[in-house]
Design an enzyme around this catalytic site. Structure first.
Site, PDB file in Angstrom:
ATOM      1  N   PRO A  32       1.334  -1.342  -0.074  1.00 28.27           N
ATOM      2  CA  PRO A  32      -0.376   0.216  -0.036  1.00 28.27           C
ATOM      3  C   PRO A  32       0.789   1.287   0.288  1.00 28.27           C
ATOM      4  O   PRO A  32       2.063   1.461   0.832  1.00 28.27           O
ATOM      5  CB  PRO A  32      -1.214   0.026   1.509  1.00 28.27           C
ATOM      6  CG  PRO A  32       0.187  -1.271   1.443  1.00 28.27           C
ATOM      7  CD  PRO A  32       0.615  -2.155   1.635  1.00 28.27           C
ATOM      8  N   ASN A  33       0.106   2.523  -1.054  1.00 32.28           N
ATOM      9  CA  ASN A  33       0.801   3.809  -0.974  1.00 32.28           C
ATOM     10  C   ASN A  33       2.241   4.150  -1.265  1.00 32.28           C
ATOM     11  O   ASN A  33       2.641   4.887  -1.534  1.00 32.28           O
ATOM     12  CB  ASN A  33       1.089   3.790   0.864  1.00 32.28           C
ATOM     13  CG  ASN A  33      -0.543   3.876   1.439  1.00 32.28           C
ATOM     14  OD1 ASN A  33      -1.368   5.094   0.567  1.00 32.28           O
ATOM     15  ND2 ASN A  33      -0.510   3.550   2.218  1.00 32.28           N
ATOM     16  N   ARG A  40       4.866  10.644  -2.545  1.00 35.11           N
ATOM     17  CA  ARG A  40       4.631  11.114  -0.870  1.00 35.11           C
ATOM     18  C   ARG A  40       5.513  11.127   0.276  1.00 35.11           C
ATOM     19  O   ARG A  40       6.144  10.344  -0.241  1.00 35.11           O
ATOM     20  CB  ARG A  40       3.923   9.254  -0.645  1.00 35.11           C
ATOM     21  CG  ARG A  40       4.132   8.820   0.550  1.00 35.11           C
ATOM     22  CD  ARG A  40       3.895   6.880   0.442  1.00 35.11           C
ATOM     23  NE  ARG A  40       3.824   6.547   1.726  1.00 35.11           N
ATOM     24  CZ  ARG A  40       3.856   5.515   2.296  1.00 35.11           C
ATOM     25  NH1 ARG A  40       5.001   4.476   1.280  1.00 35.11           N
ATOM     26  NH2 ARG A  40       4.415   5.330   3.088  1.00 35.11           N
ATOM     27  N   TYR A  45      10.692   8.685   1.610  1.00 33.41           N
ATOM     28  CA  TYR A  45      11.254   8.062   0.453  1.00 33.41           C
ATOM     29  C   TYR A  45      11.655   8.114  -0.950  1.00 33.41           C
ATOM     30  O   TYR A  45      12.257   7.432  -2.013  1.00 33.41           O
ATOM     31  CB  TYR A  45       9.442   7.585  -0.271  1.00 33.41           C
ATOM     32  CG  TYR A  45       8.764   6.447   1.118  1.00 33.41           C
ATOM     33  CD1 TYR A  45       9.694   5.035   2.086  1.00 33.41           C
ATOM     34  CD2 TYR A  45       7.820   7.357   1.923  1.00 33.41           C
ATOM     35  CE1 TYR A  45       8.990   4.811   2.961  1.00 33.41           C
ATOM     36  CE2 TYR A  45       7.345   7.276   3.018  1.00 33.41           C
ATOM     37  CZ  TYR A  45       8.005   5.647   4.040  1.00 33.41           C
ATOM     38  OH  TYR A  45       7.070   4.923   4.346  1.00 33.41           O
ATOM     39  N   ASN A  96       7.883  -5.198  -1.017  1.00 35.62           N
ATOM     40  CA  ASN A  96       8.026  -3.728  -0.248  1.00 35.62           C
ATOM     41  C   ASN A  96       6.508  -4.177   0.031  1.00 35.62           C
ATOM     42  O   ASN A  96       6.223  -3.906  -0.617  1.00 35.62           O
ATOM     43  CB  ASN A  96       8.383  -2.938  -0.464  1.00 35.62           C
ATOM     44  CG  ASN A  96       8.454  -2.174  -0.009  1.00 35.62           C
ATOM     45  OD1 ASN A  96       8.316  -2.254   1.244  1.00 35.62           O
ATOM     46  ND2 ASN A  96       8.842  -0.703  -0.009  1.00 35.62           N
ATOM     47  N   ALA A  99       3.156  -0.587   4.227  1.00 39.94           N
ATOM     48  CA  ALA A  99       2.502  -1.385   6.217  1.00 39.94           C
ATOM     49  C   ALA A  99       2.272  -2.553   5.910  1.00 39.94           C
ATOM     50  O   ALA A  99       2.014  -2.899   7.287  1.00 39.94           O
ATOM     51  CB  ALA A  99       2.002  -0.500   6.679  1.00 39.94           C
ATOM     52  N   HIS A 102       4.442  -5.125   8.969  1.00 45.06           N
ATOM     53  CA  HIS A 102       4.400  -5.131  10.263  1.00 45.06           C
ATOM     54  C   HIS A 102       2.774  -5.662  10.936  1.00 45.06           C
ATOM     55  O   HIS A 102       2.777  -5.407  11.698  1.00 45.06           O
ATOM     56  CB  HIS A 102       4.553  -3.489  10.579  1.00 45.06           C
ATOM     57  CG  HIS A 102       5.344  -2.235   9.883  1.00 45.06           C
ATOM     58  ND1 HIS A 102       6.420  -3.041   9.914  1.00 45.06           N
ATOM     59  CD2 HIS A 102       5.299  -1.823   9.745  1.00 45.06           C
ATOM     60  CE1 HIS A 102       7.297  -2.018   9.839  1.00 45.06           C
ATOM     61  NE2 HIS A 102       6.694  -1.376   8.749  1.00 45.06           N
ATOM     62  N   ASP A 109       1.829 -15.823   5.952  1.00 46.48           N
ATOM     63  CA  ASP A 109       1.415 -17.624   6.137  1.00 46.48           C
ATOM     64  C   ASP A 109       1.370 -17.375   4.023  1.00 46.48           C
ATOM     65  O   ASP A 109       2.090 -18.613   3.759  1.00 46.48           O
ATOM     66  CB  ASP A 109      -0.445 -17.397   5.823  1.00 46.48           C
ATOM     67  CG  ASP A 109      -0.001 -17.980   8.067  1.00 46.48           C
ATOM     68  OD1 ASP A 109       0.778 -17.828   8.308  1.00 46.48           O
ATOM     69  OD2 ASP A 109      -1.693 -17.470   8.438  1.00 46.48           O
ATOM     70  N   GLU A 120      13.311  -9.234   1.061  1.00 42.20           N
ATOM     71  CA  GLU A 120      11.910  -7.969   1.965  1.00 42.20           C
ATOM     72  C   GLU A 120      13.333  -6.754   1.465  1.00 42.20           C
ATOM     73  O   GLU A 120      14.034  -6.439   1.984  1.00 42.20           O
ATOM     74  CB  GLU A 120      12.117  -8.565   3.341  1.00 42.20           C
ATOM     75  CG  GLU A 120      11.281  -6.921   3.864  1.00 42.20           C
ATOM     76  CD  GLU A 120      10.882  -7.864   5.267  1.00 42.20           C
ATOM     77  OE1 GLU A 120      11.585  -8.660   5.949  1.00 42.20           O
ATOM     78  OE2 GLU A 120      10.652  -6.805   6.090  1.00 42.20           O
ATOM     79  N   HIS A 122      12.897  -2.552   1.787  1.00 41.51           N
ATOM     80  CA  HIS A 122      12.156  -0.978   2.121  1.00 41.51           C
ATOM     81  C   HIS A 122      12.995   0.120   2.090  1.00 41.51           C
ATOM     82  O   HIS A 122      14.672  -0.152   2.118  1.00 41.51           O
ATOM     83  CB  HIS A 122      12.106  -1.336   3.698  1.00 41.51           C
ATOM     84  CG  HIS A 122      11.314  -2.639   4.448  1.00 41.51           C
ATOM     85  ND1 HIS A 122      10.336  -2.494   4.782  1.00 41.51           N
ATOM     86  CD2 HIS A 122      11.689  -3.342   5.246  1.00 41.51           C
ATOM     87  CE1 HIS A 122       9.016  -3.263   4.470  1.00 41.51           C
ATOM     88  NE2 HIS A 122      10.436  -4.228   5.403  1.00 41.51           N
ATOM     89  N   SER A 124      12.960   3.202   3.122  1.00 42.09           N
ATOM     90  CA  SER A 124      13.664   3.731   4.714  1.00 42.09           C
ATOM     91  C   SER A 124      14.462   2.731   5.603  1.00 42.09           C
ATOM     92  O   SER A 124      14.123   1.449   5.066  1.00 42.09           O
ATOM     93  CB  SER A 124      12.677   4.499   4.993  1.00 42.09           C
ATOM     94  OG  SER A 124      11.756   3.702   5.459  1.00 42.09           O
ATOM     95  N   ARG A 129      13.258   4.570  12.174  1.00 49.34           N
ATOM     96  CA  ARG A 129      11.841   5.350  13.402  1.00 49.34           C
ATOM     97  C   ARG A 129      10.751   5.437  13.093  1.00 49.34           C
ATOM     98  O   ARG A 129      11.246   4.217  14.898  1.00 49.34           O
ATOM     99  CB  ARG A 129      11.156   4.248  11.149  1.00 49.34           C
ATOM    100  CG  ARG A 129      11.795   5.577  10.071  1.00 49.34           C
ATOM    101  CD  ARG A 129      10.980   5.057   8.682  1.00 49.34           C
ATOM    102  NE  ARG A 129       9.671   6.042   8.900  1.00 49.34           N
ATOM    103  CZ  ARG A 129       9.167   6.124   7.705  1.00 49.34           C
ATOM    104  NH1 ARG A 129       9.132   4.947   6.754  1.00 49.34           N
ATOM    105  NH2 ARG A 129       8.173   6.194   7.311  1.00 49.34           N
TER     106      ARG A 129
HETATM  107  C1  DQA Z   1       8.492   1.050   4.008  1.00 48.21           C
HETATM  108  C2  DQA Z   1       8.615   1.376   5.074  1.00 48.21           C
HETATM  109  C3  DQA Z   1       6.944   0.549   5.981  1.00 48.21           C
HETATM  110  O1  DQA Z   1       7.398   0.901   7.208  1.00 48.21           O
HETATM  111  C4  DQA Z   1       5.945   2.137   5.140  1.00 48.21           C
HETATM  112  O2  DQA Z   1       4.622   1.171   5.769  1.00 48.21           O
HETATM  113  C5  DQA Z   1       6.129   1.407   4.146  1.00 48.21           C
HETATM  114  C6  DQA Z   1       7.085   2.001   2.980  1.00 48.21           C
HETATM  115  C7  DQA Z   1       9.697   1.858   2.977  1.00 48.21           C
HETATM  116  O3  DQA Z   1      10.101   1.597   1.969  1.00 48.21           O
HETATM  117  O4  DQA Z   1      10.540   2.329   3.829  1.00 48.21           O
HETATM  118  O5  DQA Z   1       4.835   2.005   3.093  1.00 48.21           O
HETATM  119  O6  DQA Z   1       7.997  -0.358   3.244  1.00 48.21           O
END
Ligand code: DQA
Length: 167
Positions: A32-33, A40, A45, A96, A99, A102, A109, A120, A122, A124, A129
């Site tokens: 998401p996002n 954003r 980011y 990636n 959110a 978490h 699963d 995986e 990320h 950031s 954080r």
């Molecule tokens: C993220 C870190 C996550 O905590 C956050 O919710 C994101 C982006 C990252 O790429 O740094 O949406 O996965």
């Protein structure tokens, strides 16, 4: 079963040789996002977009015979469905989860039901954080984690994936 594409034919008149470069598909899944990447919170980011990520992943994978299928969804069920598809379509998954990292036992699963390598990413440094970002369900399955390298993290994950798939 992985999709195998045959690339290249090398032949000489004296001793004709067939050389097949094997292309393996890696799914790069984004949660998401991340569709808003570049717009954003650019101070966290960066200003590169998901299209830039895709281009960089393709460029990193191409010399290693890795084809990239980059996908993004804001819906948890869609990401789970893509992980299920990867069971038969992808040699590896780079994810990636945004959110959902978490929160989502369901994504964990689904990844447990996937047999190939999982990396995986990320953008950031989640460990620098808020504390709720310090725990990742996905890390319980991931073979490696990259955080805090900006979008370069995706390229590094593709290179690591190439090494893992080379055996
Ligand atoms: C993220 C870190 C996550 O905590 C956050 O919710 C994101 C982006 C990252 O790429 O740094 O949406 O996965």
């Amino acid at each position: 079963m992985q999709r195998i594409a045959m690339r290249g034919f090398v032949g000489g008149p004296a001793a004709p040789t067939l050389e097949f470069g094997v292309t393996q598909t890696v799914h790069v899944l984004n949660g998401p996002n991340l569709n808003l990447l570049g717009k954003r919170e650019p101070e966290i980011y960066g200003r590169d977009t998901l299209a830039d990520v895709e281009a960089r992943c393709r460029a990193a994978g191409e010399p290693h015979g890795i084809a990239i299928r980059l996908l993004q969804s804001n819906a948890e069920h869609q990401i789970i469905d893509w992980i299920h598809e990867a069971r038969t379509e992808a040699a590896g998954i780079i994810i990636n989860p945004g959110a959902f990292t978490h929160t989502s036992i369901a994504i964990l699963d689904a990844l447990h039901a996937y047999e190939g390598p999982v990396l995986e990413v990320h953008i950031s440094n989640v460990h620098k954080r808020e504390s709720f970002r310090h725990h990742s369900y996905v890390s319980l399955r991931a073979d490696g984690v990259i955080a805090g390298f900006g979008i370069q993290g995706y390229e590094l994950a593709v290179l690591r994936m190439a090494r893992l798939l080379a055996g």
